[in-house]
Motif scaffolding. Structure first.
Motif, PDB file in Angstrom:
ATOM      1  N   VAL A  55     -62.287 -58.483  60.788  1.00  0.00           N
ATOM      2  CA  VAL A  55     -62.896 -57.756  61.912  1.00  0.00           C
ATOM      3  C   VAL A  55     -61.919 -57.821  63.083  1.00  0.00           C
ATOM      4  O   VAL A  55     -61.488 -58.912  63.487  1.00  0.00           O
ATOM      5  CB  VAL A  55     -64.229 -58.393  62.316  1.00  0.00           C
ATOM      6  N   MET A  56     -61.539 -56.642  63.539  1.00  0.00           N
ATOM      7  CA  MET A  56     -60.620 -56.629  64.671  1.00  0.00           C
ATOM      8  C   MET A  56     -61.426 -56.797  65.952  1.00  0.00           C
ATOM      9  O   MET A  56     -62.426 -56.124  66.175  1.00  0.00           O
ATOM     10  CB  MET A  56     -59.844 -55.316  64.719  1.00  0.00           C
ATOM     11  N   MET A  57     -60.981 -57.665  66.770  1.00  0.00           N
ATOM     12  CA  MET A  57     -61.709 -57.915  68.005  1.00  0.00           C
ATOM     13  C   MET A  57     -60.760 -57.884  69.186  1.00  0.00           C
ATOM     14  O   MET A  57     -59.593 -58.233  69.062  1.00  0.00           O
ATOM     15  CB  MET A  57     -62.397 -59.284  67.948  1.00  0.00           C
ATOM     16  N   ASP A  58     -61.274 -57.430  70.211  1.00  0.00           N
ATOM     17  CA  ASP A  58     -60.478 -57.486  71.428  1.00  0.00           C
ATOM     18  C   ASP A  58     -60.585 -58.872  72.029  1.00  0.00           C
ATOM     19  O   ASP A  58     -61.694 -59.402  72.197  1.00  0.00           O
ATOM     20  CB  ASP A  58     -60.978 -56.476  72.458  1.00  0.00           C
ATOM     21  N   VAL A  59     -59.454 -59.438  72.323  1.00  0.00           N
ATOM     22  CA  VAL A  59     -59.472 -60.792  72.858  1.00  0.00           C
ATOM     23  C   VAL A  59     -58.541 -60.872  74.066  1.00  0.00           C
ATOM     24  O   VAL A  59     -57.579 -60.086  74.150  1.00  0.00           O
ATOM     25  CB  VAL A  59     -59.015 -61.819  71.815  1.00  0.00           C
ATOM     26  N   HIS A  88     -59.613 -64.917  66.771  1.00  0.00           N
ATOM     27  CA  HIS A  88     -60.212 -63.597  66.634  1.00  0.00           C
ATOM     28  C   HIS A  88     -60.389 -63.185  65.174  1.00  0.00           C
ATOM     29  O   HIS A  88     -61.004 -62.196  64.876  1.00  0.00           O
ATOM     30  CB  HIS A  88     -59.375 -62.565  67.393  1.00  0.00           C
ATOM     31  N   LYS A 129     -62.158 -63.674  61.846  1.00  0.00           N
ATOM     32  CA  LYS A 129     -63.300 -64.397  61.295  1.00  0.00           C
ATOM     33  C   LYS A 129     -63.445 -64.083  59.807  1.00  0.00           C
ATOM     34  O   LYS A 129     -63.473 -62.925  59.409  1.00  0.00           O
ATOM     35  CB  LYS A 129     -64.575 -63.969  62.019  1.00  0.00           C
TER      36      LYS A 129
END
Lengths: 641, 232, 474
Positions: B194-198, B207, B209
């Motif tokens: 899952v790509m997440m903005d961090v 980021h 998971k």
């Protein structure tokens, strides 16, 4: 066929009683054995009658092959001739009567089935012996009767004396058997066969064969004759090997009657007659036979005069009478010896059974000093004993008179030194025989009762099962003498015996017997009557004399009472040294002989632990072992191959 | 001449490296000497004109067997001191046996001569074909039986390897798990990540998971997934 | 090419694969039992095929089906059937219920059949390896048991060494004679001047490799450890079928290609036979574990069998085959009894555990008594008849010393066999064993019956062995 039934029926009865005795019970075991014996005696007698008076011809009944090894062959076969037929008829009849007698005598015993099984087994073995067609089968019967005798003497195995007597009989017989076996081996060595017909057919070819031993040459026939007689001495209780017979009286009385009077002990005499064609060519051996027989006859008669046990007196009397038979055989009068065998079987069985009846009546008392005064209480037994003793003493017209007289005539007619020695021995023995017979009769039945009153109250006549055989045997003891005398030992003996007894051309003793002086014929009868009179005077009229006589000649009395110290002599010269040697050997056995296997066993166990040590569990070690193995094998090839 | 010289060179190196295999102190070195020995043996095959065998030796023994040895030696915890001790302990005996055997074989082999019938038993050279083709022909015709039996041997070896090591059949076992290739291949990146903005100054790995995606697999510890998804 | 001569082997291999596939693909939880039964069926079917197959040389001279091979194959198959049957119950109880077990036994059997039919040193080696590899795995089958793993590893490493020796020997033979085919070798060696020393050394190495397989001294060292460590049914299997195959192979190799060199190899075999008989007799005495004892016992028996081979005659080979028949059935029954030694679910294997068995289980005690008497070589049991034939052959060949050593060793070995009988009948009773499954009772009973009455009807076996030996000698 009749003969086969007669031989095998007792075996069948013995098997049934012995193996199934426990299952079917004592009554049934008795019934089976006695029925088998009746069948056997009917067949046996008809076989005899049809051979001698009927149309039957002698022959051989082959039952099957026994041993076939290389050149050695032996069959199970029954020889059917007068000699075997007479014996079969006599054995089956006497055995049947004794079986019947045993119903009464053994009625209080614990193991009746076992007793009857042994008795029938003995009868079978005896029949196998007398009908044998070869020496091996004869030996089989010979050993079979020995075994049955051992079993029956030791029948009451909880008595130490019975056990010891059984052992003694077996061991002493073994000495004789060794001689017999050696004789058989020598016969096979010389004739290449042990079949009678082959042996007799080859007789003339081997007359001059010699047997080389100890640097000297002996004529083979003489050696064979001596060896066979050694066998006969053991079985027939001749002087030297007689010691087992008196002790054998530890067995039940019917056993004594059957085995140690009528049948087994006469096997030696039978053997002499069976081998008569051969023995006629062995004069030296025959002289030895005569000498031993005569000595035995006299020796046993003297001992019998001092014994107090009623059965032992009869036992020594048997011993003595067997000596008579060997005297007859030794001078070549085989027919006479067989005749005496036949009559003796009846009157001696009668005497034993009578004694048994007395013992039965006296609550198992055997010592004559504790008897007396019972003749009115058991009249039938008393009469039977009278008849038996008259026959034994040779009073005419009872059976013993004919046969015993003939023996003395034959001994005289042989005109040899040893023959005359036989004649004089037998003559003195005839006097002693009559003496001890009446001593027995008077001590047992007459005088004041010497038993305690408790025993006297119980004195009773025996049951019918015991008295009927007594009566029948008494009839035999009266009749067999004059009814058979002419046929068996008369002029035309050949018509009766056929080829069963083959005598050499030079042997004409039967003819010579007719020519002996009248005084010789009369002598035994006269001396017999004299003996009776002496006994009557000693024990009836002046009962103190015997005691005083014994006191005045103490040495002689003790010598006779102790049976010439034969047992003591053997004990000192053979038994004690042997047991000392045995003890020493036993110690050697324990330490050296046992030591070897024990040591080997210990070595084995040690070796085992060493080998197991090699097993370390390490692969490297194992791999090394393999490689060493390969290298060793390659080296082996390169060095050896 | 050159071929002869080359033979002796390769043979000498072969024997020397074989000696080193058994005498080297370090087992990793021993395996490396073994690889050297294989190479030299391959070279000897080449000198004999057996190029196929030479290549097979390199590929199979060097490429697979020796490398496997290397892995095993490196992964196992071997007590070298103990091994040395054992070696020294057995050296005298082993040397003695070896010398005896050598002497014996030398004695035997000096008497070497060709059996008289040997010329007739040798097949004519098939120069038209390559080594590979010749071997192929023979294996699938004359020696088909041995070839098939070799297959059976390998089958048994395979069964044996599985029987002695595979443990997932037991319900309670958790040591190894079955690989589901189809699911593994059908997986897309969307399933696993899952790509997440961090924020750019945050911890770098936070980021990403892990997701539980394989059916039938219940993972107690999510950290384990990395090792697992790498396959066996 | 006459490929049909190997139909039984092909059929068995294919059936093995089918059983393997069934085991792998089946949805059932436990396929061990059904696979074992299928294996038995496959072996029986193969035996039928062996009986009906036509003999002859096939596969370019690599494979020979003659009367000798047929005899050995039937015996191998019978031993394998017994081995599978005795394993069923044991594996169920000892957590070894995996379908690969019977399949491995099946492939080992294929290997043995190839061994006995080998007519070329190469097919000999392939058969041997197929058989050995399967058994290495089987020995280590109880992989959680340290002893079993150790047994498998030991057997494998030493087996590899033995294979190395064998291959080295084969290469020497090939090098010195120019052929690996038995008939060619026999042809070349019929002129004894062709037997160069190198060839003989090659034969020595081959003998060493084969002696390892039959666990003859001095190549026996693996036997006690492996017998003790391996699961008992595997031990039972190892002690019977592979021994038959290896002995049959050994005899064929020595007689068929190298028969003309009898004078050269006879001494080797005599030596190995003597050493095996003596070691088997002595080393077993100190054992307390019955499986270890059986290991030494089988070493001794292999010695007796080699006596027949040492004779080098048709009578000798006949004796070997008869001995093998008696050996297989006695040992199978014996091991069925050993497998039945279980208390409260745990296998026990001390000899002392048999104490007082006569009271608690007279049937098993009687069967064991028969087997032990037979192994000790007492008449009239079958073991005596086997010994009679091999010793007779040795005497005929003039090997008097060998026969005397054999008889003496046999007397020593009687000591430890009869000691077990003494334990069963006279020692203080141990607790009773668990209830015995029917499969073990059947194998033990059949073995005991055979051992007991073989002396009444030896004629068919003797006639078949005669024919087989004749086939080997041509």
């Amino acid at each position: 066929m009749l003969l086969a039934v007669a031989v095998l029926a007792p075996l069948f009865g013995s098997m049934i009683a012995g193996l199934l005795g426990r299952a079917i019970g004592d009554r049934a075991a008795q019934a089976v054995t006695i029925l088998c014996m009746l069948l056997a005696s009917v067949c046996g007698v008809s076989a005899f009658v049809s051979l001698v008076y009927g149309s039957a011809t002698p022959g051989v009944v082959v039952l099957g092959e026994w041993v076939s090894a290389g050149e050695f062959h032996a069959n199970w076969a029954l020889r059917y001739d007068t000699l075997s037929a007479v014996m079969v008829a006599m054995v089956t009849c006497v055995a049947t009567l004794i079986h019947i007698y045993s119903i009464g005598y053994m009625s209080h015993d614990k193991s009746i089935a076992r007793f009857f099984s042994y008795l029938s087994l003995f009868t079978f073995a005896m029949l196998a012996l007398v009908t044998a067609d070869n020496l091996l089968q004869l030996f089989f019967g010979w050993e079979g009767v020995g075994l049955a005798s051992y079993l029956l003497i030791g029948f009451w195995y909880d008595r130490p004396a019975a056990r010891a007597a059984a052992m003694k009989a077996f061991v002493v017989n073994r000495i004789g058997d060794l001689g017999f076996a050696a004789g058989i081996a020598l016969i096979f060595f010389i004739f290449g066969s042990i079949e009678f017909s082959t042996i007799f057919a080859g007789l003339s070819q081997h007359v001059n064969d010699v047997y080389h031993v100890l640097g000297t040459d002996f004529r083979a026939y003489e050696v064979i004759g001596i060896l066979l007689f050694i066998g006969a001495m053991g079985k027939s209780a001749q002087l030297g090997l007689h010691v087992w017979l008196p002790d054998a009286m530890e067995g039940p009385t019917p056993v004594s009657a059957l085995i140690h009077a009528a049948t087994m002990v006469t096997a030696g005499v039978f053997l002499m007659s069976r081998m008569s064609p051969l023995l006629d060519f062995a004069p030296g051996a025959m002289h030895f036979v005569t000498f031993m027989g005569a000595s035995t006859a006299l020796f046993a008669a003297t001992v019998a005069c001092t014994q107090n046990d009623i059965k032992r007196v009869i036992a020594y009397s048997t011993c003595s009478q067997l000596g008579y038979m060997f005297v007859a055989a030794g001078v070549g009068a085989y027919q006479v010896s067989m005749f005496h065998l036949l009559t003796h079987a009846f009157f001696k069985a009668l005497l034993f059974l009578g004694a048994g009846s007395v013992i039965h009546a006296m609550s198992n008392e055997q010592d004559m000093r504790k008897m007396g005064g019972i003749w009115k209480m058991i009249p039938l037994t008393y009469v039977a004993m009278w008849i038996g003793n008259l026959a034994l003493a040779g009073v005419p017209p009872f059976a013993g008179y004919f046969s015993k007289d003939a023996i003395l005539e034959a001994a005289w007619a042989s005109h040899s030194l040893v023959g005359h020695y036989g004649f004089w021995c037998c003559l003195i023995a005839a006097f002693l025989t009559a003496f001890y017979s009446w001593r027995l009769l008077i001590m047992t039945f007459h005088g004041a009762p010497r038993a305690d009153h408790h025993t006297m109250e119980h004195v009773h006549e025996s049951p019918w099962a015991m008295t009927v055989p007594l009566i029948l045997l008494a009839a035999g003891a009266v009749l067999t003498g004059f009814s058979f005398a002419d046929q068996i030992i008369g002029e035309d003996w050949h018509a009766f015996w056929g080829d069963a007894i083959g005598v050499a051309a030079s042997n004409h003793i039967l003819a010579d017997m007719a020519a002996v002086p009248a005084v010789v014929s009369m002598a035994p009868t006269v001396l017999g009557l004299l003996g009776i009179a002496t006994a009557y005077a000693f024990y009836m009229v002046w009962p103190a004399i015997p005691g005083r006589l014994a006191a005045s000649l103490p040495g002689l009395y003790r010598f006779l009472l102790n049976k010439w110290y034969f047992d003591e002599l053997y004990d000192a010269t053979i038994v004690q040294p042997a047991s000392r040697l045995a003890r020493r050997l036993w110690r050697i056995d324990g330490e050296v002989i046992d030591g070897m296997p024990n040591g080997v066993a210990r070595l084995t166990a040690d070796g085992s632990s060493q080998i197991v040590k090699l097993q370390t569990g390490s692969i490297a070690n194992y791999a090394f072992a393999m490689l060493i193995g390969v290298v060793a094998l390659v080296s082996l090839y390169l060095i050896v191959g | 001449m050159i071929a002869t010289a080359a033979f002796y060179v390769f043979a000498a190196i072969l024997i020397a490296s074989a000696a080193m295999v058994v005498s080297a102190r370090n087992p990793v070195h021993a395996v490396l000497f073994l690889i050297l020995a294989f190479f030299n043996a391959a070279a000897l095959f080449l000198l004999l004109g057996a190029e196929f065998l030479a290549m097979i030796l390199v590929i199979v023994y060097v490429g697979a067997v020796a490398v496997l040895f290397l892995f095993v030696v490196m992964m196992l915890d071997i007590n070298f001191a103990e091994m040395r001790e054992g070696f020294q302990r057995y050296l005298p005996v082993g040397a003695a046996i070896g010398v005896v055997l050598l002497v014996e074989l030398a004695a035997v082999l000096t008497g070497w001569k060709f059996a008289p019938g040997i010329a007739t038993t040798r097949a004519a050279p098939m120069s038209a074909l390559t080594n590979t083709a010749q071997l192929g022909r023979l294996i699938y015709t004359d020696y088909i039986f041995l070839f098939q039996v070799s297959g059976l041997v390998l089958l048994v070896a395979m069964i044996g390897a599985i029987v002695l090591t595979l443990r997932d059949r037991r319900p309670s076992a958790t040591i190894s798990r079955r690989q589901n290739i189809a699911v593994q291949i059908a997986r897309t990146s969307a399933d696993t990540m899952v790509m997440m903005d961090v924020p750019t100054r945050g911890p770098t790995m936070a980021h990403i998971k892990p997701l539980v995606t394989e059916p039938g697999e219940e993972l107690a510890d999510p950290i384990d997934t990395h090792a697992h998804h790498g396959g066996h | 090419m006459n490929w049909t001569v190997a139909i039984p082997e092909i059929a068995l291999a294919c059936l093995g694969m089918a059983i393997l596939m069934f085991g792998v693909l089946s949805k059932a939880r436990n396929t061990f039992h059904i696979c074992s039964l299928m294996t038995v069926g496959a072996l029986v079917l193969t035996a039928a095929l062996v009986l009906s197959s036509n003999g002859g040389l096939g596969y370019n001279g690599l494979f020979l089906a003659d009367s000798y091979a047929m005899f050995a194959k039937l015996l191998v198959l019978a031993a394998a059937v017994l081995g599978v049957i005795v394993s069923i119950d044991y594996n169920e109880h000892n957590d070894l219920r995996r379908f690969e077990f019977p399949v491995l036994m099946l492939y080992a059997t294929v290997g043995m059949m190839i061994m006995v039919s080998a007519s070329n040193l190469m097919s000999l080696y392939m058969g041997l390896e197929l058989q050995s590899l399967s058994i290495y795995v089987l020995a280590a089958f109880a992989r959680d048991d340290l002893r079993s793993s150790e047994a498998g590893l030991k057997y494998f490493v030493l087996g590899a060494l033995a294979s190395g020796l064998l291959l080295y020997g084969i290469s020497l033979i090939y090098g010195f004679s120019g052929s690996m085919a038995f008939d060619q070798l026999a042809l070349v060696l019929s002129d004894s001047s062709h037997a160069s020393p190198g060839l003989i050394v090659g034969i020595v190495f081959v003998v060493a490799g084969l002696a390892f397989k039959i666990s003859a001294v001095p190549f026996h060292m693996w036997t006690p450890d492996v017998y003790e460590g391996a699961p008992t049914p595997v031990t039972a299997f190892m002690a019977t079928a592979p021994k038959v195959a290896a002995v049959a192979l050994f005899v064929r190799v020595m007689i068929s290609p190298f028969g003309h060199l009898l004078a050269q190899w006879q001494q080797l075999i005599v030596l190995i036979a003597m050493a095996s008989m003596v070691l088997g007799a002595f080393a077993a005495i100190g054992q307390s574990n019955i499986k270890r004892l059986m290991a030494y016992s089988s070493i001794g028996h292999m010695g007796y069998i080699l006596v027949g081979l040492a004779a080098g005659t048709q009578q000798g080979v006949r004796g070997v085959l008869i001995y093998l028949v008696t050996y297989v059935f006695t040992n199978a029954g014996m091991f069925a009894c050993i497998i039945a030694m279980r208390r409260r679910g745990r296998a026990v294997e001390r000899i002392a555990d048999l104490g007082g068995l006569w009271r608690s289980d007279p049937g098993m005690a009687a069967a064991l008594t028969i087997f032990l008497f037979s192994m000790a070589g007492l008449p009239p049991f079958s073991g005596f008849i086997g010994k009679y034939f091999v010793f007779g052959a040795a005497m005929q060949s003039g090997l008097v010393t060998l026969a005397v050593v054999g008889v003496l060793a046999s007397a020593v070995s009687a000591y430890y066999y009869i000691r077990i009988i003494k334990v069963m009948y006279f020692d203080a009773p141990e607790p009773a064993f668990d209830v015995r499954p029917a499969s073990l009772s059947i194998v033990a009973g059949a073995g005991a019956l055979f051992t007991l009455i073989f002396f009444l009807f030896p004629a068919p076996v003797v006639a078949a062995a005669e024919a087989a030996a004749k086939g080997l000698f041509g």
